[in-house]
Scaffold this active site. Structure first.
Site, PDB file in Angstrom:
ATOM      1  N   ALA A  28       0.833  -1.206   0.000  1.00  0.00           N
ATOM      2  CA  ALA A  28       0.000   0.000   0.000  1.00  0.00           C
ATOM      3  C   ALA A  28       0.863   1.250   0.000  1.00  0.00           C
ATOM      4  O   ALA A  28       1.287   1.737   1.059  1.00  0.00           O
ATOM      5  CB  ALA A  28      -0.948  -0.009   1.200  1.00  0.00           C
ATOM      6  N   THR A  42      -3.566  -3.793  -5.191  1.00  0.00           N
ATOM      7  CA  THR A  42      -3.726  -5.165  -5.658  1.00  0.00           C
ATOM      8  C   THR A  42      -3.763  -6.105  -4.458  1.00  0.00           C
ATOM      9  O   THR A  42      -3.024  -5.926  -3.494  1.00  0.00           O
ATOM     10  CB  THR A  42      -2.564  -5.543  -6.582  1.00  0.00           C
ATOM     11  OG1 THR A  42      -2.591  -4.695  -7.736  1.00  0.00           O
ATOM     12  CG2 THR A  42      -2.663  -6.993  -7.030  1.00  0.00           C
ATOM     13  N   GLU A  85       3.126   0.358 -10.925  1.00  0.00           N
ATOM     14  CA  GLU A  85       4.533   0.364 -10.465  1.00  0.00           C
ATOM     15  C   GLU A  85       5.390   1.350 -11.262  1.00  0.00           C
ATOM     16  O   GLU A  85       6.557   1.099 -11.565  1.00  0.00           O
ATOM     17  CB  GLU A  85       5.124  -1.052 -10.496  1.00  0.00           C
ATOM     18  CG  GLU A  85       4.453  -1.939  -9.448  1.00  0.00           C
ATOM     19  CD  GLU A  85       5.238  -3.180  -9.117  1.00  0.00           C
ATOM     20  OE1 GLU A  85       6.473  -3.123  -9.152  1.00  0.00           O
ATOM     21  OE2 GLU A  85       4.601  -4.202  -8.806  1.00  0.00           O
TER      22      GLU A  85
END
Length: 374
Positions: free
Chosen positions: A121, A155, A358
């Site tokens: 997170a 995710t 990312e």
């Protein structure tokens, strides 16, 4: 770059698993937006949920090139599963690298077995590409930290049993970002909206809301203010995983296109005989192989010391290649490529996310350019 015997064995094991266990499940999972837990359990049976965990805690502790190969093979069959696994491995890597011995012993053996699932997170609604702007706060209070804030695009947000959280110990101090371990079942931690996404639909992506969540001080993983440094270090390896996944999706789109172009006839011959299609496939093949070699080079360099530029180059080129190749795959399939009867429409939807999560392609370009300054 030749593979070692062990790398070939692992690659072939994962390839066989994808062929035998993923199959048509990927279509149903994409449609229902439900993560295939049976496939996850299969990954755990192969010890892949412990890929980045040291052997003393039950993990495989594979090198980065092997980790890259596994991500490529899984993404070839099911990008949502590959993404979930790579994020889980980000979480185990954080605990392995920054956690105390007590935290490692408490969490890693079970995470190696596949449960609890890990989440990472970092991003927030107003702090994505620039995490230094995060507002989530973990305020020290006695022998505890009290957490308030919101994380987005997480995710494994629903599935996770443990969250690696990045928060400021002082919301007004941009240099106070710190890394924490937060059990999912603590009071005050709520799973918010599950995103309805273009692609990667079987992967649960949610908001996490922290409302006066209390964790013991020993759940702080890094020194105060060292959170972003640790995140960027971990994400360098994470970007190699995403590059690998992009290569896997691109290879799947290419293979389907080659098969279709050999089978489909127009004007009295297979369409691969038409120069326009043959040249498309030639470009696709060249770009996929180039992306693979860049990714393997970045993986090799990562084991000799973190190389942000190599990882950024691999992630940037491979993800853009995945989008381009998937787009051409749909074009080669014509009208059929626009239907759900053929996998290329899913590759097209899934590929786009590899240019975003990312670190967007623009962030990768920024990293590359930064390393070119003299």
């Amino acid at each position: 770059m030749e593979l070692t015997g062990e790398q070939e064995l692992i690659r072939n094991t994962v390839r066989e698993f994808v062929e035998n266990e993923v199959g048509t499940d990927v279509h149903e999972a994409d449609k229902s937006q439900e993560f295939p837990e049976d496939i996850w359990d299969g990954l755990a049976d192969l010890d892949l949920t412990g890929m980045t965990t040291p052997e003393e805690y039950g993990g495989l502790d594979v090198d980065t090139p092997t980790y890259s190969l596994v991500n490529e093979e899984l993404a070839y069959g099911h990008l949502a599963v590959a993404t979930a696994l790579s994020v889980h491995c980000l979480a185990t890597s954080c605990i392995s690298q920054f956690g105390s011995e007590e935290r490692k012993e408490e969490w890693l053996p079970d995470m190696v077995s596949g449960r609890p699932v890990g989440a990472f997170a970092l991003s927030e609604p107003d702090a994505g590409s620039n995490p230094a702007e995060m507002t989530t706060e973990a305020r020290p209070e006695g022998d505890e930290f009290v957490i308030n804030g919101k994380k987005q695009w997480i995710t494994n947000g629903e599935r996770a049993g443990v969250v690696i959280l990045f928060a400021k110990t002082d919301r007004d101090d941009p240099d106070s970002v710190t890394q924490f371990l937060v059990p999912k079942n603590v009071d005050g931690l709520e799973v918010g909206k599950k995103e309805d996404k273009l692609g990667l639909r079987a992967s649960d992506t949610t908001t996490l809301i922290f409302d006066d969540v209390r964790i013991p001080a020993e759940n702080r993983l890094t020194e105060v203010g060292e959170g972003l440094k640790s995140a960027f270090s971990i994400l360098t390896g994470g970007r190699i995983a995403i590059a690998s996944q992009a290569v896997g999706v691109a290879q799947a789109a290419l293979d389907d296109s080659i098969t279709y172009a050999n089978d489909r006839e127009q004007f009295g011959q297979p369409i691969i005989e038409h120069q326009a299609i043959g040249h498309k496939l030639a470009d696709m093949q060249t770009d996929v192989q180039a992306a693979r070699l860049l990714t393997r080079d970045a993986a090799r360099k990562n084991d000799n010391g973190v190389d942000p530029k190599a990882a950024a180059m691999a992630k940037y080129f491979a993800s853009e290649t995945a989008v381009d190749v998937a787009n051409e795959a749909v074009q080669i399939h014509g009208g059929y490529g626009y239907t759900k009867d053929f996998d290329v429409e899913r590759y097209y939807r899934d590929a786009k996310i590899t240019t975003i999560y990312e670190g967007t392609s623009e962030i990768q370009q920024k990293i590359i350019a930064r390393h070119l300054k003299r």
